[in-house]
Design a protein around this motif. Sequence first.
Motif, PDB file in Angstrom:
ATOM      1  N   ALA A 122       7.630 -36.609  -8.168  1.00  0.00           N
ATOM      2  CA  ALA A 122       8.065 -37.280  -6.943  1.00  0.00           C
ATOM      3  C   ALA A 122       6.966 -37.260  -5.889  1.00  0.00           C
ATOM      4  O   ALA A 122       6.730 -38.268  -5.201  1.00  0.00           O
ATOM      5  CB  ALA A 122       9.330 -36.626  -6.400  1.00  0.00           C
ATOM      6  N   THR A 123       6.282 -36.131  -5.753  1.00  0.00           N
ATOM      7  CA  THR A 123       5.197 -36.048  -4.769  1.00  0.00           C
ATOM      8  C   THR A 123       4.005 -36.882  -5.203  1.00  0.00           C
ATOM      9  O   THR A 123       3.361 -37.537  -4.380  1.00  0.00           O
ATOM     10  CB  THR A 123       4.805 -34.579  -4.537  1.00  0.00           C
ATOM     11  N   LEU A 124       3.696 -36.888  -6.500  1.00  0.00           N
ATOM     12  CA  LEU A 124       2.637 -37.766  -7.005  1.00  0.00           C
ATOM     13  C   LEU A 124       2.926 -39.220  -6.638  1.00  0.00           C
ATOM     14  O   LEU A 124       2.036 -39.953  -6.201  1.00  0.00           O
ATOM     15  CB  LEU A 124       2.514 -37.637  -8.521  1.00  0.00           C
ATOM     16  N   ALA A 125       4.170 -39.638  -6.811  1.00  0.00           N
ATOM     17  CA  ALA A 125       4.547 -41.013  -6.508  1.00  0.00           C
ATOM     18  C   ALA A 125       4.399 -41.316  -5.021  1.00  0.00           C
ATOM     19  O   ALA A 125       3.900 -42.378  -4.634  1.00  0.00           O
ATOM     20  CB  ALA A 125       5.982 -41.278  -6.959  1.00  0.00           C
ATOM     21  N   ARG A 126       4.811 -40.381  -4.182  1.00  0.00           N
ATOM     22  CA  ARG A 126       4.680 -40.583  -2.733  1.00  0.00           C
ATOM     23  C   ARG A 126       3.209 -40.668  -2.331  1.00  0.00           C
ATOM     24  O   ARG A 126       2.825 -41.515  -1.523  1.00  0.00           O
ATOM     25  CB  ARG A 126       5.365 -39.445  -1.984  1.00  0.00           C
ATOM     26  N   LEU A 127       2.395 -39.778  -2.854  1.00  0.00           N
ATOM     27  CA  LEU A 127       0.967 -39.804  -2.522  1.00  0.00           C
ATOM     28  C   LEU A 127       0.325 -41.109  -2.991  1.00  0.00           C
ATOM     29  O   LEU A 127      -0.464 -41.724  -2.260  1.00  0.00           O
ATOM     30  CB  LEU A 127       0.250 -38.614  -3.162  1.00  0.00           C
ATOM     31  N   ALA A 128       0.655 -41.534  -4.198  1.00  0.00           N
ATOM     32  CA  ALA A 128       0.069 -42.762  -4.743  1.00  0.00           C
ATOM     33  C   ALA A 128       0.489 -43.986  -3.933  1.00  0.00           C
ATOM     34  O   ALA A 128      -0.278 -44.941  -3.802  1.00  0.00           O
ATOM     35  CB  ALA A 128       0.467 -42.933  -6.209  1.00  0.00           C
ATOM     36  N   ALA A 129       1.714 -43.936  -3.365  1.00  0.00           N
ATOM     37  CA  ALA A 129       2.219 -45.056  -2.579  1.00  0.00           C
ATOM     38  C   ALA A 129       1.814 -44.971  -1.110  1.00  0.00           C
ATOM     39  O   ALA A 129       2.135 -45.863  -0.331  1.00  0.00           O
ATOM     40  CB  ALA A 129       3.743 -45.120  -2.686  1.00  0.00           C
ATOM     41  N   GLY A 130       1.135 -43.890  -0.729  1.00  0.00           N
ATOM     42  CA  GLY A 130       0.716 -43.737   0.657  1.00  0.00           C
ATOM     43  C   GLY A 130       1.824 -43.317   1.591  1.00  0.00           C
ATOM     44  O   GLY A 130       1.724 -43.513   2.811  1.00  0.00           O
TER      45      GLY A 130
ATOM     46  N   LEU B  69       2.783 -35.409   4.265  1.00  0.00           N
ATOM     47  CA  LEU B  69       2.207 -35.568   5.599  1.00  0.00           C
ATOM     48  C   LEU B  69       1.020 -34.626   5.780  1.00  0.00           C
ATOM     49  O   LEU B  69       0.022 -34.986   6.413  1.00  0.00           O
ATOM     50  CB  LEU B  69       3.250 -35.318   6.685  1.00  0.00           C
ATOM     51  N   ALA B  70       1.099 -33.426   5.211  1.00  0.00           N
ATOM     52  CA  ALA B  70      -0.049 -32.515   5.261  1.00  0.00           C
ATOM     53  C   ALA B  70      -1.250 -33.141   4.568  1.00  0.00           C
ATOM     54  O   ALA B  70      -2.382 -33.048   5.055  1.00  0.00           O
ATOM     55  CB  ALA B  70       0.308 -31.177   4.610  1.00  0.00           C
ATOM     56  N   ALA B  71      -1.013 -33.802   3.433  1.00  0.00           N
ATOM     57  CA  ALA B  71      -2.106 -34.466   2.724  1.00  0.00           C
ATOM     58  C   ALA B  71      -2.717 -35.565   3.588  1.00  0.00           C
ATOM     59  O   ALA B  71      -3.946 -35.648   3.732  1.00  0.00           O
ATOM     60  CB  ALA B  71      -1.602 -35.044   1.401  1.00  0.00           C
ATOM     61  N   LYS B  72      -1.883 -36.395   4.166  1.00  0.00           N
ATOM     62  CA  LYS B  72      -2.388 -37.476   5.028  1.00  0.00           C
ATOM     63  C   LYS B  72      -3.166 -36.909   6.207  1.00  0.00           C
ATOM     64  O   LYS B  72      -4.234 -37.411   6.572  1.00  0.00           O
ATOM     65  CB  LYS B  72      -1.222 -38.323   5.529  1.00  0.00           C
ATOM     66  N   SER B  73      -2.626 -35.845   6.804  1.00  0.00           N
ATOM     67  CA  SER B  73      -3.244 -35.243   7.982  1.00  0.00           C
ATOM     68  C   SER B  73      -4.641 -34.721   7.676  1.00  0.00           C
ATOM     69  O   SER B  73      -5.568 -34.876   8.485  1.00  0.00           O
ATOM     70  CB  SER B  73      -2.355 -34.104   8.499  1.00  0.00           C
ATOM     71  N   LEU B  74      -4.825 -34.129   6.509  1.00  0.00           N
ATOM     72  CA  LEU B  74      -6.130 -33.564   6.156  1.00  0.00           C
ATOM     73  C   LEU B  74      -7.082 -34.613   5.594  1.00  0.00           C
ATOM     74  O   LEU B  74      -8.285 -34.580   5.880  1.00  0.00           O
ATOM     75  CB  LEU B  74      -5.948 -32.412   5.178  1.00  0.00           C
ATOM     76  N   LEU B  75      -6.561 -35.560   4.825  1.00  0.00           N
ATOM     77  CA  LEU B  75      -7.423 -36.606   4.275  1.00  0.00           C
ATOM     78  C   LEU B  75      -8.065 -37.444   5.380  1.00  0.00           C
ATOM     79  O   LEU B  75      -9.191 -37.909   5.232  1.00  0.00           O
ATOM     80  CB  LEU B  75      -6.627 -37.516   3.338  1.00  0.00           C
ATOM     81  N   ARG B  76      -7.368 -37.632   6.483  1.00  0.00           N
ATOM     82  CA  ARG B  76      -7.898 -38.462   7.567  1.00  0.00           C
ATOM     83  C   ARG B  76      -9.201 -37.906   8.127  1.00  0.00           C
ATOM     84  O   ARG B  76     -10.027 -38.645   8.657  1.00  0.00           O
ATOM     85  CB  ARG B  76      -6.869 -38.615   8.692  1.00  0.00           C
ATOM     86  N   GLY B  77      -9.377 -36.586   7.993  1.00  0.00           N
ATOM     87  CA  GLY B  77     -10.604 -35.962   8.467  1.00  0.00           C
ATOM     88  C   GLY B  77     -11.598 -35.647   7.362  1.00  0.00           C
ATOM     89  O   GLY B  77     -12.571 -34.933   7.586  1.00  0.00           O
ATOM     90  N   GLY B  78     -11.333 -36.157   6.158  1.00  0.00           N
ATOM     91  CA  GLY B  78     -12.263 -35.948   5.054  1.00  0.00           C
ATOM     92  C   GLY B  78     -12.095 -34.651   4.300  1.00  0.00           C
ATOM     93  O   GLY B  78     -12.970 -34.278   3.519  1.00  0.00           O
ATOM     94  N   CYS B  79     -10.961 -33.971   4.507  1.00  0.00           N
ATOM     95  CA  CYS B  79     -10.730 -32.715   3.785  1.00  0.00           C
ATOM     96  C   CYS B  79     -10.145 -33.002   2.403  1.00  0.00           C
ATOM     97  O   CYS B  79      -9.348 -33.925   2.239  1.00  0.00           O
ATOM     98  CB  CYS B  79      -9.767 -31.828   4.565  1.00  0.00           C
ATOM     99  N   PRO B  80     -10.522 -32.226   1.395  1.00  0.00           N
ATOM    100  CA  PRO B  80     -10.027 -32.479   0.035  1.00  0.00           C
ATOM    101  C   PRO B  80      -8.584 -32.045  -0.163  1.00  0.00           C
ATOM    102  O   PRO B  80      -8.099 -31.114   0.485  1.00  0.00           O
ATOM    103  CB  PRO B  80     -10.968 -31.638  -0.833  1.00  0.00           C
ATOM    104  N   VAL B  81      -7.920 -32.737  -1.082  1.00  0.00           N
ATOM    105  CA  VAL B  81      -6.569 -32.383  -1.512  1.00  0.00           C
ATOM    106  C   VAL B  81      -6.632 -32.038  -2.996  1.00  0.00           C
ATOM    107  O   VAL B  81      -7.043 -32.861  -3.816  1.00  0.00           O
ATOM    108  CB  VAL B  81      -5.581 -33.539  -1.271  1.00  0.00           C
ATOM    109  N   VAL B  82      -6.263 -30.814  -3.319  1.00  0.00           N
ATOM    110  CA  VAL B  82      -6.290 -30.312  -4.696  1.00  0.00           C
ATOM    111  C   VAL B  82      -4.874 -30.394  -5.259  1.00  0.00           C
ATOM    112  O   VAL B  82      -3.937 -29.840  -4.676  1.00  0.00           O
ATOM    113  CB  VAL B  82      -6.813 -28.865  -4.734  1.00  0.00           C
ATOM    114  N   VAL B  83      -4.726 -31.077  -6.382  1.00  0.00           N
ATOM    115  CA  VAL B  83      -3.419 -31.345  -6.962  1.00  0.00           C
ATOM    116  C   VAL B  83      -3.262 -30.564  -8.266  1.00  0.00           C
ATOM    117  O   VAL B  83      -4.076 -30.709  -9.181  1.00  0.00           O
ATOM    118  CB  VAL B  83      -3.253 -32.857  -7.235  1.00  0.00           C
ATOM    119  N   ALA B  84      -2.205 -29.762  -8.325  1.00  0.00           N
ATOM    120  CA  ALA B  84      -1.872 -29.019  -9.549  1.00  0.00           C
ATOM    121  C   ALA B  84      -0.570 -29.592 -10.089  1.00  0.00           C
ATOM    122  O   ALA B  84       0.520 -29.208  -9.656  1.00  0.00           O
ATOM    123  CB  ALA B  84      -1.736 -27.526  -9.263  1.00  0.00           C
ATOM    124  N   VAL B  85      -0.673 -30.531 -11.021  1.00  0.00           N
ATOM    125  CA  VAL B  85       0.506 -31.247 -11.493  1.00  0.00           C
ATOM    126  C   VAL B  85       1.450 -30.334 -12.263  1.00  0.00           C
ATOM    127  O   VAL B  85       1.039 -29.393 -12.948  1.00  0.00           O
ATOM    128  CB  VAL B  85       0.133 -32.463 -12.378  1.00  0.00           C
TER     129      VAL B  85
END
Length: 199
Positions: A96-104, A112-128
């Motif tokens: 479900a989170t993968l789908a939300r991230l892929a759809a923006g 929202l934490a992912a969006k907040s950090l990506l906007r400043g160029g910080c990496p998001v590490v995904v453990a599926v």
Amino acid sequence: MKEPKGTAAFAMCGSFCTFEAAVPAAARLTALGWRVIPIMSFAAAGLDTRFGPAAAWRARLEGAAGRPVLDTLAAVEPLGPKRMADALVIAPCTGATLARLAAGLSDTPVTLAAKSLLRGGCPVVVAVSTNDGLGASGENIARLMQRKGYYFVPFAQDDPAAKPQSLKADMALVPDTLAAAVRGRQLQPVLLQRPLSPA
């Protein structure tokens, strides 16, 4: 006192069977010198399951990180703008989170934490951790792999005989994946050549 390596937000989503491996991954980051900001999705923070009550998992994650869990949109939004973290680890990351991230979409504390950090160029590490990683979620994994800022903890089929579409990250590789991600590199190989032990 050892100089901290940096600050990593650590978010748990509702793959409840993976919590037993995820919490020690957060504790390992703390032991290695990371400041860890714990985050829980709405499901992870609010649902009692056969794997344990939500309050108990919250307490364990807070114990591993040494600080309170963030579990609202308002709490996580400042992470990027206020430069509160250098990276985000999502472990476990559900289909479900993968789908939300892929759809923006950014309608949960984790996305929202992912969006907040990506906007400043910080990496998001995904453990599926998803039962349909080689099914419906496979498309979303592929989409995120093509996007700047996303890095994957190496993963494998966790039970090829009983659950042939299920994928799970090796939580022992979270620290190495994070260390590589903050340097702009994807830890390799992403596809492990062995099945993980079933949960």
